[in-house]
Design an enzyme around this catalytic site. Structure first.
Site, PDB file in Angstrom:
ATOM      1  N   ASN A  82     -12.351  13.250  19.913  1.00  0.00           N
ATOM      2  CA  ASN A  82     -12.736  14.419  20.718  1.00  0.00           C
ATOM      3  C   ASN A  82     -11.463  15.056  21.277  1.00  0.00           C
ATOM      4  O   ASN A  82     -10.798  14.472  22.132  1.00  0.00           O
ATOM      5  CB  ASN A  82     -13.661  13.941  21.849  1.00  0.00           C
ATOM      6  CG  ASN A  82     -14.074  15.050  22.800  1.00  0.00           C
ATOM      7  OD1 ASN A  82     -13.488  16.131  22.815  1.00  0.00           O
ATOM      8  ND2 ASN A  82     -15.075  14.777  23.617  1.00  0.00           N
TER       9      ASN A  82
ATOM     10  N   CYS B 244     -14.215  21.189  27.096  1.00  0.00           N
ATOM     11  CA  CYS B 244     -14.489  21.320  25.655  1.00  0.00           C
ATOM     12  C   CYS B 244     -15.084  22.669  25.293  1.00  0.00           C
ATOM     13  O   CYS B 244     -15.110  23.047  24.123  1.00  0.00           O
ATOM     14  CB  CYS B 244     -15.427  20.220  25.210  1.00  0.00           C
ATOM     15  SG  CYS B 244     -14.817  18.619  25.686  1.00  0.00           S
TER      16      CYS B 244
ATOM     17  N   HIS C 178     -19.052  21.243  18.904  1.00  0.00           N
ATOM     18  CA  HIS C 178     -17.916  20.534  19.494  1.00  0.00           C
ATOM     19  C   HIS C 178     -17.964  19.078  19.020  1.00  0.00           C
ATOM     20  O   HIS C 178     -19.022  18.453  19.016  1.00  0.00           O
ATOM     21  CB  HIS C 178     -18.004  20.602  21.024  1.00  0.00           C
ATOM     22  CG  HIS C 178     -17.106  19.623  21.701  1.00  0.00           C
ATOM     23  ND1 HIS C 178     -15.770  19.533  21.406  1.00  0.00           N
ATOM     24  CD2 HIS C 178     -17.355  18.669  22.647  1.00  0.00           C
ATOM     25  CE1 HIS C 178     -15.230  18.567  22.140  1.00  0.00           C
ATOM     26  NE2 HIS C 178     -16.177  18.037  22.899  1.00  0.00           N
TER      27      HIS C 178
HETATM   28  N1  ACO Z   1     -16.100  -0.933  22.952  1.00  0.00           N
HETATM   29  C1  ACO Z   1     -17.038  -1.873  23.141  1.00  0.00           C
HETATM   30  N2  ACO Z   1     -18.001  -1.768  24.057  1.00  0.00           N
HETATM   31  C2  ACO Z   1     -17.997  -0.660  24.827  1.00  0.00           C
HETATM   32  C3  ACO Z   1     -17.044   0.338  24.698  1.00  0.00           C
HETATM   33  C4  ACO Z   1     -16.057   0.181  23.708  1.00  0.00           C
HETATM   34  N3  ACO Z   1     -15.096   1.089  23.484  1.00  0.00           N
HETATM   35  N4  ACO Z   1     -17.303   1.330  25.591  1.00  0.00           N
HETATM   36  C5  ACO Z   1     -18.387   0.937  26.276  1.00  0.00           C
HETATM   37  N5  ACO Z   1     -18.806  -0.265  25.829  1.00  0.00           N
HETATM   38  C6  ACO Z   1     -19.951  -1.044  26.279  1.00  0.00           C
HETATM   39  C7  ACO Z   1     -20.351  -0.721  27.683  1.00  0.00           C
HETATM   40  O1  ACO Z   1     -19.585  -1.478  28.603  1.00  0.00           O
HETATM   41  C8  ACO Z   1     -21.807  -1.160  27.695  1.00  0.00           C
HETATM   42  O2  ACO Z   1     -21.851  -2.548  27.820  1.00  0.00           O
HETATM   43  P1  ACO Z   1     -23.007  -3.246  28.694  1.00  0.00           P
HETATM   44  O3  ACO Z   1     -24.296  -2.869  27.994  1.00  0.00           O
HETATM   45  O4  ACO Z   1     -22.675  -4.694  28.592  1.00  0.00           O
HETATM   46  O5  ACO Z   1     -22.903  -2.662  30.066  1.00  0.00           O
HETATM   47  C9  ACO Z   1     -22.280  -0.811  26.280  1.00  0.00           C
HETATM   48  O6  ACO Z   1     -21.095  -0.696  25.486  1.00  0.00           O
HETATM   49  C10 ACO Z   1     -23.072   0.470  26.197  1.00  0.00           C
HETATM   50  O7  ACO Z   1     -22.389   1.485  26.925  1.00  0.00           O
HETATM   51  P2  ACO Z   1     -22.887   2.961  26.968  1.00  0.00           P
HETATM   52  O8  ACO Z   1     -21.950   3.756  27.815  1.00  0.00           O
HETATM   53  O9  ACO Z   1     -24.347   2.986  27.300  1.00  0.00           O
HETATM   54  O10 ACO Z   1     -22.713   3.357  25.418  1.00  0.00           O
HETATM   55  P3  ACO Z   1     -23.172   4.654  24.673  1.00  0.00           P
HETATM   56  O11 ACO Z   1     -23.966   4.315  23.507  1.00  0.00           O
HETATM   57  O12 ACO Z   1     -23.698   5.698  25.629  1.00  0.00           O
HETATM   58  O13 ACO Z   1     -21.784   5.189  24.112  1.00  0.00           O
HETATM   59  C11 ACO Z   1     -20.172   6.895  24.599  1.00  0.00           C
HETATM   60  C12 ACO Z   1     -20.746   5.528  24.976  1.00  0.00           C
HETATM   61  C13 ACO Z   1     -19.562   6.762  23.221  1.00  0.00           C
HETATM   62  C14 ACO Z   1     -19.116   7.262  25.608  1.00  0.00           C
HETATM   63  C15 ACO Z   1     -21.312   7.943  24.566  1.00  0.00           C
HETATM   64  O14 ACO Z   1     -22.090   7.854  25.720  1.00  0.00           O
HETATM   65  C16 ACO Z   1     -20.793   9.355  24.458  1.00  0.00           C
HETATM   66  O15 ACO Z   1     -20.167   9.721  23.482  1.00  0.00           O
HETATM   67  N6  ACO Z   1     -21.123  10.185  25.447  1.00  0.00           N
HETATM   68  C17 ACO Z   1     -20.703  11.570  25.463  1.00  0.00           C
HETATM   69  C18 ACO Z   1     -19.328  11.622  25.947  1.00  0.00           C
HETATM   70  C19 ACO Z   1     -18.727  12.951  25.763  1.00  0.00           C
HETATM   71  O16 ACO Z   1     -19.083  13.708  24.914  1.00  0.00           O
HETATM   72  N7  ACO Z   1     -17.742  13.166  26.603  1.00  0.00           N
HETATM   73  C20 ACO Z   1     -16.928  14.258  26.479  1.00  0.00           C
HETATM   74  C21 ACO Z   1     -17.518  15.541  26.935  1.00  0.00           C
HETATM   75  S1  ACO Z   1     -16.477  16.628  26.313  1.00  0.00           S
HETATM   76  C22 ACO Z   1     -15.192  17.037  27.404  1.00  0.00           C
HETATM   77  O17 ACO Z   1     -15.355  17.799  28.282  1.00  0.00           O
HETATM   78  C23 ACO Z   1     -13.812  16.444  27.158  1.00  0.00           C
END
Ligand code: ACO
Length: 339
Positions: A296, A126, A266
């Site tokens: 994203n 990214c 980003h």
């Molecule tokens: N729908 C429903 N539930 C979900 C989903 C979904 N799509 N995805 C995860 N969950 C669940 C998980 O299983 C977990 O359940 P559990 O508590 O029973 O174990 C719960 O939701 C919480 O999961 P977390 O991973 O802690 O959720 P979080 O609030 O952190 O959100 C997310 C996840 C959206 C991925 C967030 O962490 C994020 O955006 N992180 C940054 C990611 C990012 O920017 N990545 C790209 C970098 S850029 C690049 O280089 C391409």
């Protein structure tokens, strides 16, 4: 003997680069949260509240990265009112190239008819577009080239596992481009900073398909080419590093966060954007977000957003524009521009 063009380029040396034109393109196909609800156990409510994303563009079979890169680049060249033959450098930031060899940059160069422009790809996830701006700025400053194209282009959907709800709701496809040339009157790029920390490589990675785990029927069946992500670990590093690097470029150029007229982070997650803005203490009215519509798009997210902002008249002459990114690697960076 030094040719006329070389003399002109030497005279331009040490002049910062400015963005003279931008463009964007994405596949027509759209994947909505409702579509995803039918594919994995998720809900529009979860995706919207946790990420801010409502829909993302998704390439169809037969579409490939350089198609969108070329379309975005053509707009950028046209808006800069130069001829493709004048482009001396093409940097394509992508982690989803058309193919391993040759670079997507070279394929773009041929499609544009950009003479013998140097062309290559950079894989900084990214942060790729900001890595590209940083390099292009230096090559223009050094007099190596007068006009440079920096493109961020991705078809991430080819590496997304649509049975993994933690990644498939996040990523989208698209391309954005910027045409850079020597700046006038102290405008253009004022400061750049790029970084990486490979110790966090496995927070977002695609384990198979390269030389370490070459592609075989087994690796494909096991989905080893798909992106694997530790979302909540990345989240914390993203917020801290984007805020810190933004402060660094502001300090270097002698500005405060208050002076910024437009902040384009980003587009990873609306909560990351909000947290960075809060840490920087910038008003939400100057923070641009299009994550609801695109998800994203990795290296394409900042140039797509910038092109949209210019189209909406959000940037005026003399305005200070701050760009900040964070991505797999992990990589991060910021660029400060005076428009
Ligand atoms: N729908 C429903 N539930 C979900 C989903 C979904 N799509 N995805 C995860 N969950 C669940 C998980 O299983 C977990 O359940 P559990 O508590 O029973 O174990 C719960 O939701 C919480 O999961 P977390 O991973 O802690 O959720 P979080 O609030 O952190 O959100 C997310 C996840 C959206 C991925 C967030 O962490 C994020 O955006 N992180 C940054 C990611 C990012 O920017 N990545 C790209 C970098 S850029 C690049 O280089 C391409």
């Amino acid at each position: 003997m030094i040719g006329k063009q070389e003399v002109r380029q030497k005279l331009m040396a040490n002049t910062n680069a400015a963005i003279l034109g931008t463009g964007r393109a994405y596949p027509e196909g759209i994947l909505t949260n409702a579509d995803l609800e039918r594919m994995v156990e998720t809900s529009d409510e979860w995706i919207t509240s946790r990420t801010g994303i409502k829909q993302r563009h998704k390439a169809s079979e037969g579409e490939y990265t350089s198609q969108f890169a070329v379309a975005a680049a053509r707009q950028a060249i046209e808006r800069a009112r130069i001829d493709p033959g004048e482009v001396g450098l093409i940097i394509c930031a992508t982690v989803t190239p058309d193919q391993i060899l040759p670079s997507t940059g070279c394929l773009i160069q041929a499609e544009l008819g950009a003479n013998r422009a140097a062309a290559f790809d950079i894989a900084a996830a990214c942060s790729g577009f900001l890595y590209g701006l940083t390099l292009a700025n230096q090559l223009i400053r050094s007099g190596q080239t007068r006009y440079a194209l920096v493109i961020g282009a991705e078809i991430l959907s080819r590496y997304v596992d649509y049975t993994d709800r933690s990644t498939c709701v996040i990523f989208g496809d698209g391309a954005g481009a910027a045409l850079l040339g020597p700046a006038e009157d102290g405008r253009g790029i004022l400061a750049t900073r790029i970084y990486s920390d490979g110790r966090y490589a496995e927070q977002l990675f695609s384990p198979g398909g390269g030389t370490r785990i070459p592609p075989t029927a087994e690796t494909l069946a096991g989905g080893l080419h798909y992106f694997k992500m530790r979302g909540n670990e990345l989240f914390k590093v993203a917020v801290r590093s984007m805020a810190d690097v933004s402060r660094e470029v502001l300090d270097e150029a002698g500005y405060q966060a208050d002076d910024v007229k437009l902040f384009i982070p980003h587009q990873a997650n609306q909560r990351i954007t909000d947290a960075v803005a809060q840490k920087l203490k910038v008003d939400e009215s100057i923070v641009y977000s299009n994550i609801a519509m695109h998800g994203n798009t990795s290296s394409a997210s900042i140039p797509i957003a910038l092109d949209e902002c210019l189209e909406m008249g959000k940037v005026g002459e003399g305005d200070l524009v701050l760009l900040a990114s964070f991505g797999g690697g992990v990589t991060w960076g910021a660029v400060l521009l005076k428009w």
